[in-house]
Design an enzyme around this catalytic site. Structure first.
Site, mmCIF file in Angstrom:
data_model
loop_
_atom_site.group_PDB
_atom_site.id
_atom_site.type_symbol
_atom_site.label_atom_id
_atom_site.label_comp_id
_atom_site.label_asym_id
_atom_site.label_seq_id
_atom_site.Cartn_x
_atom_site.Cartn_y
_atom_site.Cartn_z
ATOM 1 C CG ASP A 146 -1.860 1.146 1.244
ATOM 2 O OD1 ASP A 146 -1.473 2.252 0.827
ATOM 3 O OD2 ASP A 146 -3.016 0.933 1.647
ATOM 4 C CG HIS A 147 1.194 4.406 -3.099
ATOM 5 N ND1 HIS A 147 -0.054 4.082 -3.522
ATOM 6 C CD2 HIS A 147 1.257 5.747 -3.170
ATOM 7 C CE1 HIS A 147 -0.724 5.180 -3.827
ATOM 8 N NE2 HIS A 147 0.059 6.216 -3.620
ATOM 9 C CG HIS A 198 -4.377 4.425 -0.528
ATOM 10 N ND1 HIS A 198 -3.407 3.453 -0.571
ATOM 11 C CD2 HIS A 198 -4.654 4.736 -1.827
ATOM 12 C CE1 HIS A 198 -3.115 3.198 -1.845
ATOM 13 N NE2 HIS A 198 -3.853 3.953 -2.614
ATOM 14 C CE LYS A 239 -0.916 15.115 -4.931
ATOM 15 N NZ LYS A 239 -1.650 13.856 -4.920
HETATM 16 C C1 BG6 Z 1 -3.902 4.996 -6.088
HETATM 17 C C2 BG6 Z 1 -5.273 5.132 -6.686
HETATM 18 O O1 BG6 Z 1 -3.820 3.852 -5.297
HETATM 19 O O2 BG6 Z 1 -3.621 6.145 -5.292
HETATM 20 C C3 BG6 Z 1 -5.375 6.390 -7.513
HETATM 21 O O3 BG6 Z 1 -5.555 3.992 -7.494
HETATM 22 C C4 BG6 Z 1 -4.973 7.584 -6.701
HETATM 23 O O4 BG6 Z 1 -6.682 6.559 -8.046
HETATM 24 C C5 BG6 Z 1 -3.633 7.363 -6.016
HETATM 25 O O5 BG6 Z 1 -4.895 8.700 -7.567
HETATM 26 C C6 BG6 Z 1 -3.321 8.474 -5.043
HETATM 27 O O6 BG6 Z 1 -2.004 8.345 -4.622
HETATM 28 P P1 BG6 Z 1 -1.182 9.611 -4.160
HETATM 29 O O7 BG6 Z 1 0.105 9.043 -3.666
HETATM 30 O O8 BG6 Z 1 -1.039 10.503 -5.347
HETATM 31 O O9 BG6 Z 1 -1.999 10.259 -3.084
#
Ligand code: BG6
Length: 503
Positions: A188-189, A251, A356
């Site tokens: 989960d990044h 997330h 954002k």
């Molecule tokens: C991804 C989703 O896991 O996370 C995307 O599939 C989303 O839809 C993205 O835009 C958001 O990641 P970050 O790191 O830009 O907040």
């Protein structure tokens, strides 16, 4: 989360989906950053695997050009050569276990011999999720997945991990037919983000916050993950997923668990994950009636992002013109345990929002007013701690202070800690820590099977009701705004309001 700074074990990283977007934008730059800081072992190699038939030479040229494109200020020439020397490729049909997987096995034999790497492999499945189980099974069938006492074999899976509870359970069960849970790293990044990792340090490495981190002092918590972008090129996937599936079980629930969990007994992987899992289990399941009151969905229409006029969701590429997929979701979660009883966690995420911004707002209760009855103060400022996750990483403490002058009056002020000001710019894709942890066998920042399933268990009832009652008012928020009116109303009914960050 051991704070070791050791170089990772000698190993080969095998990337399935090596010619895809994730590899070029995130994985290769992350490997580069790790190598630059001496975290990659000297005995290391990359084997790319994809459907395209490319030679290793052609793939090397692609790797070099991606690094040139995605490393800010350009990569170091010596390091580029280092990557070139240890990058290989083989391509073919993922369904054909004999040819492609036989080729991978032969290539791994050559690569480990050439670079004197012991047989430690980690397989990164940057493929569509419907291939996870199949590819894993073929790797194992070809003798590449079984660990012995000296050599490890690990598997990283990108999200989405299932599309509901039943499919996640099936995927977990299918993987366990071929490999062991300890070999599985569900990524989960969000857990690779510095500020997210800092939540535990902030809470448990300081003595002043934890005593007030509970229902006695906290009124409620808000978690926002707002994006300015629309669906971009991902309409095909997104239209069958939607905002809830895409962001909440993974997330956002990670952010909830880190904010709400009890102190673990150590930073050992299972101690941390046990505490996170307890929070997921304590989140009260939604009844169908709850869904109507505690869940809000939205879809963006056309609107303005800054000065740019943008199209509505239904006019985006690969989106059905009458699509009922939500691009915004908000939930009111209740964590049914001693620390959090009666403290709602409001969470929301959406695309094409005003700005954002991702943050966690800890809103404290208001101080008693009686002392200020005879002053010109009409209402006391409330205190809150805001953990800013992106784009500007930092922490703000919001409190009231006397406005200078002869009468007692109060103004709201902020005390700000900004990561950038304090620590300088840290070049990171967010994947460095996660790749490194996999190489040293630390699964703390990866999701365990029970956590993934618990996440789906929480959102499944919402998905069921939303499927049964398709939205009739879509699109219900304009691009460039803070989402549908109903989401504001959900908090207003509780006497609260979302804290929207200024653009
Ligand atoms: C991804 C989703 O896991 O996370 C995307 O599939 C989303 O839809 C993205 O835009 C958001 O990641 P970050 O790191 O830009 O907040």
């Amino acid at each position: 989360m051991s704070e070791s700074t050791k170089t990772a074990d000698p190993c080969v990283m095998v990337i399935f989906g090596a010619t895809g977007d994730l590899t070029k934008r995130k994985l290769l730059p992350a490997l580069y950053n790790l190598a630059k800081d001496d975290f990659l072992p000297h005995k290391f190699a990359i084997v790319g695997v994809g459907r395209q038939e490319l030679s290793s030479e052609e793939f090397k040229a692609q790797v070099v050009s991606h690094l040139k494109e995605f490393i800010p200020n350009g990569p170091d020439e010596k390091l580029l050569r280092w990557f070139e020397e240890r990058t290989y490729y083989t391509g073919g049909d993922f369904d054909d276990d004999k040819k492609l997987f036989g080729d991978i096995r032969a290539l791994l034999g050559d690569v480990t011999a050439a670079h004197q790497i012991p047989d430690n492999y980690f397989f990164y499945l940057a493929t569509p999720p419907n291939l996870f189980a199949n590819v894993t099974q073929k790797i194992v069938k070809n003798g590449l997945g079984k660990e012995d006492g000296e050599h490890w074999r690990r598997f990283i899976y990108e999200k989405p991990f299932g599309r509901d509870l039943a499919s996640a359970q099936k995927l977990n069960a299918d993987l366990l037919k071929s490999i062991k849970e300890r070999q599985i790293y569900r990524i989960d990044h969000y857990l690779g983000k510095e500020t997210v990792q800092n939540i535990l340090v902030f809470r448990f490495g300081n003595s002043i916050f934890e005593p007030i981190w509970n229902r006695n002092f906290i009124d409620h918590v808000q978690i926002t993950v707002a994006e300015k972008l629309g669906v971009e090129q991902r309409g095909g996937y997104y239209d069958s997923a939607g905002a809830l599936r895409d962001m909440i079980p993974n997330h956002i629930l990670q952010l909830v668990t880190l904010t709400a969990m009890e102190p673990p007994v150590s930073f050992e992987a299972n101690s941390v994950r046990d505490e996170q899992a307890k929070i997921l289990q304590a989140i009260q399941p939604f009844s169908p009636e709850d869904v109507l009151k505690k869940a809000v969905r939205g879809q963006y229409g056309e609107g303005k992002i800054g000065d740019e006029q943008v199209a509505g969701y239904r006019s985006e590429d690969k989106i059905a013109p009458k699509s009922n997929t939500e691009t915004y979701a908000a939930l009111k979660l209740s964590i049914d345990n001693w620390r959090w009883a009666d403290v709602p966690f409001y969470v929301r995420t959406g695309k094409r929002m005003a700005t954002k911004h991702s943050s966690i707002v800890i809103q404290f209760k208001r101080a008693p007013f009686m002392l200020f009855r005879d002053t010109s103060i009409e209402k006391l400022t409330t205190n809150r701690i805001v953990i800013h996750i992106q784009p500007d990483e930092g922490i703000t403490l919001h409190f009231g202070a006397k406005i200078p002058g002869p009468i007692v009056n109060m103004g709201a002020v902020d005390m700000d800690f900004d990561y950038l000001d304090h620590f300088g710019e840290q070049v990171s894709t967010g994947y460095e820590r996660l790749l490194y942890d996999c190489m040293i066998g630390d699964a703390t920042l990866f999701q365990r099977a029970d956590m993934v399933e618990a996440g789906w268990r929480i959102v499944d009832p919402v998905l069921d009701v939303w499927r049964a009652l398709p939205a009739r008012d879509f699109p219900n928020y304009a691009s460039g705004t803070w989402g549908p009116r109903e989401a504001d109303a959900m908090l207003e009914n509780d006497g609260r309001a979302w804290k929207n960050m200024a653009d």
